[in-house]
Design a protein around this motif. Sequence first.
Motif, PDB file in Angstrom:
ATOM      1  N   GLU A   1     -11.715 -55.897   0.012  1.00  0.00           N
ATOM      2  CA  GLU A   1     -10.521 -56.186  -0.793  1.00  0.00           C
ATOM      3  C   GLU A   1      -9.350 -55.288  -0.353  1.00  0.00           C
ATOM      4  N   ILE A   2      -9.659 -54.009  -0.138  1.00  0.00           N
ATOM      5  CA  ILE A   2      -8.640 -53.057   0.331  1.00  0.00           C
ATOM      6  C   ILE A   2      -8.109 -53.495   1.703  1.00  0.00           C
ATOM      7  N   GLU A   3      -9.038 -53.901   2.564  1.00  0.00           N
ATOM      8  CA  GLU A   3      -8.664 -54.333   3.914  1.00  0.00           C
ATOM      9  C   GLU A   3      -7.729 -55.542   3.849  1.00  0.00           C
ATOM     10  N   GLN A   4      -8.047 -56.464   2.960  1.00  0.00           N
ATOM     11  CA  GLN A   4      -7.237 -57.675   2.788  1.00  0.00           C
ATOM     12  C   GLN A   4      -5.806 -57.316   2.357  1.00  0.00           C
ATOM     13  N   LYS A   5      -5.720 -56.483   1.336  1.00  0.00           N
ATOM     14  CA  LYS A   5      -4.389 -56.085   0.823  1.00  0.00           C
ATOM     15  C   LYS A   5      -3.602 -55.335   1.899  1.00  0.00           C
TER      16      LYS A   5
ATOM     17  N   SER B   1      -3.931 -55.505   5.130  1.00  0.00           N
ATOM     18  CA  SER B   1      -3.527 -56.352   6.259  1.00  0.00           C
ATOM     19  C   SER B   1      -2.386 -57.288   5.866  1.00  0.00           C
ATOM     20  N   GLU B   2      -2.229 -57.543   4.572  1.00  0.00           N
ATOM     21  CA  GLU B   2      -1.060 -58.314   4.130  1.00  0.00           C
ATOM     22  C   GLU B   2       0.190 -57.433   4.202  1.00  0.00           C
ATOM     23  N   ALA B   3       0.020 -56.148   3.859  1.00  0.00           N
ATOM     24  CA  ALA B   3       1.165 -55.224   3.884  1.00  0.00           C
ATOM     25  C   ALA B   3       1.554 -54.849   5.311  1.00  0.00           C
ATOM     26  N   LEU B   4       0.550 -54.767   6.180  1.00  0.00           N
ATOM     27  CA  LEU B   4       0.807 -54.425   7.587  1.00  0.00           C
ATOM     28  C   LEU B   4      -0.173 -55.226   8.448  1.00  0.00           C
ATOM     29  N   PRO B   5       0.303 -56.369   8.974  1.00  0.00           N
ATOM     30  CA  PRO B   5      -0.601 -57.249   9.733  1.00  0.00           C
ATOM     31  C   PRO B   5      -1.333 -56.507  10.847  1.00  0.00           C
ATOM     32  N   GLY B   6      -2.602 -56.834  10.989  1.00  0.00           N
ATOM     33  CA  GLY B   6      -3.415 -56.205  12.036  1.00  0.00           C
ATOM     34  C   GLY B   6      -4.230 -55.026  11.528  1.00  0.00           C
ATOM     35  N   THR B   7      -3.913 -54.561  10.315  1.00  0.00           N
ATOM     36  CA  THR B   7      -4.662 -53.421   9.764  1.00  0.00           C
ATOM     37  C   THR B   7      -6.103 -53.839   9.465  1.00  0.00           C
ATOM     38  N   ILE B   8      -7.036 -52.958   9.803  1.00  0.00           N
ATOM     39  CA  ILE B   8      -8.438 -53.240   9.516  1.00  0.00           C
ATOM     40  C   ILE B   8      -9.115 -52.015   8.887  1.00  0.00           C
ATOM     41  N   ALA B   9     -10.223 -52.274   8.215  1.00  0.00           N
ATOM     42  CA  ALA B   9     -11.049 -51.182   7.704  1.00  0.00           C
ATOM     43  C   ALA B   9     -12.111 -50.898   8.757  1.00  0.00           C
ATOM     44  N   ALA B  10     -12.284 -49.635   9.110  1.00  0.00           N
ATOM     45  CA  ALA B  10     -13.292 -49.272  10.106  1.00  0.00           C
ATOM     46  C   ALA B  10     -14.683 -49.626   9.594  1.00  0.00           C
ATOM     47  N   TYR B  11     -15.531 -50.075  10.515  1.00  0.00           N
ATOM     48  CA  TYR B  11     -16.947 -50.305  10.181  1.00  0.00           C
ATOM     49  C   TYR B  11     -17.784 -49.794  11.336  1.00  0.00           C
ATOM     50  N   GLU B  12     -19.030 -49.477  11.060  1.00  0.00           N
ATOM     51  CA  GLU B  12     -19.917 -48.970  12.103  1.00  0.00           C
ATOM     52  C   GLU B  12     -20.086 -50.028  13.198  1.00  0.00           C
ATOM     53  N   GLY B  13     -19.833 -49.639  14.401  1.00  0.00           N
ATOM     54  CA  GLY B  13     -19.964 -50.559  15.537  1.00  0.00           C
ATOM     55  C   GLY B  13     -18.626 -51.122  15.986  1.00  0.00           C
TER      56      GLY B  13
ATOM     57  N   TRP C   1      -4.744 -46.457   1.168  1.00  0.00           N
ATOM     58  CA  TRP C   1      -4.301 -47.386   2.220  1.00  0.00           C
ATOM     59  C   TRP C   1      -2.796 -47.582   2.186  1.00  0.00           C
ATOM     60  N   GLU C   2      -2.194 -47.543   0.981  1.00  0.00           N
ATOM     61  CA  GLU C   2      -0.740 -47.732   0.884  1.00  0.00           C
ATOM     62  C   GLU C   2      -0.001 -46.633   1.654  1.00  0.00           C
ATOM     63  N   GLU C   3      -0.504 -45.408   1.537  1.00  0.00           N
ATOM     64  CA  GLU C   3       0.136 -44.293   2.234  1.00  0.00           C
ATOM     65  C   GLU C   3      -0.103 -44.394   3.741  1.00  0.00           C
ATOM     66  N   GLY C   4      -1.249 -44.934   4.116  1.00  0.00           N
ATOM     67  CA  GLY C   4      -1.523 -45.183   5.536  1.00  0.00           C
ATOM     68  C   GLY C   4      -0.530 -46.189   6.101  1.00  0.00           C
ATOM     69  N   VAL C   5      -0.247 -47.227   5.334  1.00  0.00           N
ATOM     70  CA  VAL C   5       0.711 -48.253   5.766  1.00  0.00           C
ATOM     71  C   VAL C   5       2.094 -47.631   5.925  1.00  0.00           C
ATOM     72  N   LYS C   6       2.476 -46.787   4.962  1.00  0.00           N
ATOM     73  CA  LYS C   6       3.795 -46.130   5.047  1.00  0.00           C
ATOM     74  C   LYS C   6       3.910 -45.298   6.321  1.00  0.00           C
ATOM     75  N   LEU C   7       2.891 -44.494   6.572  1.00  0.00           N
ATOM     76  CA  LEU C   7       2.909 -43.635   7.755  1.00  0.00           C
ATOM     77  C   LEU C   7       2.917 -44.482   9.029  1.00  0.00           C
ATOM     78  N   ALA C   8       2.065 -45.509   9.064  1.00  0.00           N
ATOM     79  CA  ALA C   8       1.960 -46.349  10.268  1.00  0.00           C
ATOM     80  C   ALA C   8       3.289 -47.050  10.558  1.00  0.00           C
TER      81      ALA C   8
ATOM     82  N   ALA D   1      -9.416 -43.058   1.573  1.00  0.00           N
ATOM     83  CA  ALA D   1     -10.589 -42.886   0.712  1.00  0.00           C
ATOM     84  C   ALA D   1     -10.438 -43.570  -0.648  1.00  0.00           C
ATOM     85  N   TYR D   2      -9.252 -43.509  -1.207  1.00  0.00           N
ATOM     86  CA  TYR D   2      -9.090 -43.984  -2.584  1.00  0.00           C
ATOM     87  C   TYR D   2      -8.156 -45.185  -2.683  1.00  0.00           C
ATOM     88  N   THR D   3      -8.303 -45.911  -3.757  1.00  0.00           N
ATOM     89  CA  THR D   3      -7.261 -46.873  -4.120  1.00  0.00           C
ATOM     90  C   THR D   3      -6.196 -46.066  -4.870  1.00  0.00           C
TER      91      THR D   3
END
Length: 279
Positions: A256-260, A262-274, A225-232, A203-205
């Motif tokens: 911008e968050i998605e870009q950062k 995916s650099e920290a953990l390749p393949g990471t994406i931000a969910a979008y509708e659809g 997202w940083e904590e998500g990367v750590k957990l993943a 949710a937050y930066t």
Amino acid sequence: METCKFFVKFWGVRGSIPTPGPETVKYGGNTSCVEVRCGKQLIILDSGSGIRKLGIELEKAMPVYATILLSHFHWDHIQGFPFFKPGFQPNNVFHIYAARKLNTTLKRLMQGQMMYPNFPVSLEAMGAKMDFKELSPGENTVSMEEVEIKTAACNHPDEALAFKISYRGASVVYATDTEHYNYIDPSLLQLSKGADCLIYDAAYTTEEYYGKIGNSRIGWGHSTWEEGVKLAKAANVGKLVLFHHAPEHDDALVAEIEQKASEALPGTIAAYEGLEIFL
Ligand SMILES: [Zn+2]
Ligand SMILES: [Zn+2]
């Protein structure tokens, strides 16, 4: 083969409140709702405003037989339910699961948001067959044919449930509305270990979380997202999906968050509708 398919489709990816408008068209403005298909089994994660459109889609192939897993009862996770059209058809069947809460029942909690004078139609008037089953985090396993569902507690005001859905050797974890600790959450780590996909509350930066932008969000029950990367990384997850975008995050900021991330953990994406992810 059609019946072997295991996929995840996002119908609502936003947190807290729906945020329609030109600044959210790319990722979407509906609140939490994710469809999971395991062969013929349909599992719906949360019933935020995104479930309305999922319902319209499901009406094309009635009757509907589905399992609905609710992470918790904050509005952004249940507010779409009264607008879920398949819920109004008597031939449809829904098995609804959520965590047990003190001094009340799951059914009563779902009735609450539809009670007079908050809503003109009661839960009973919806008409579909619904049964309500309460879970204790980390304790129960729900099994249906080849599908297995496990849970863990999330660190959130009044607690939320994370779910792991496994089917034929693959798995997806849905861990939203959770705040990280200054160590990796052991129950989420355990749940996420080796999952093919982890849907995580971003949710937050970090700047917002610590109050460098606006109020501090510490203790609000969400993560970054940083904590998500750590957990993943710690759980050796196949793909991290950032979820529950804050209402004030427009498309440019989510990108911008998605870009950062995916650099920290390749393949990471931000969910979008659809968005559809095949496992
Ligand atoms: Zn939420
Ligand atoms: Zn919440």
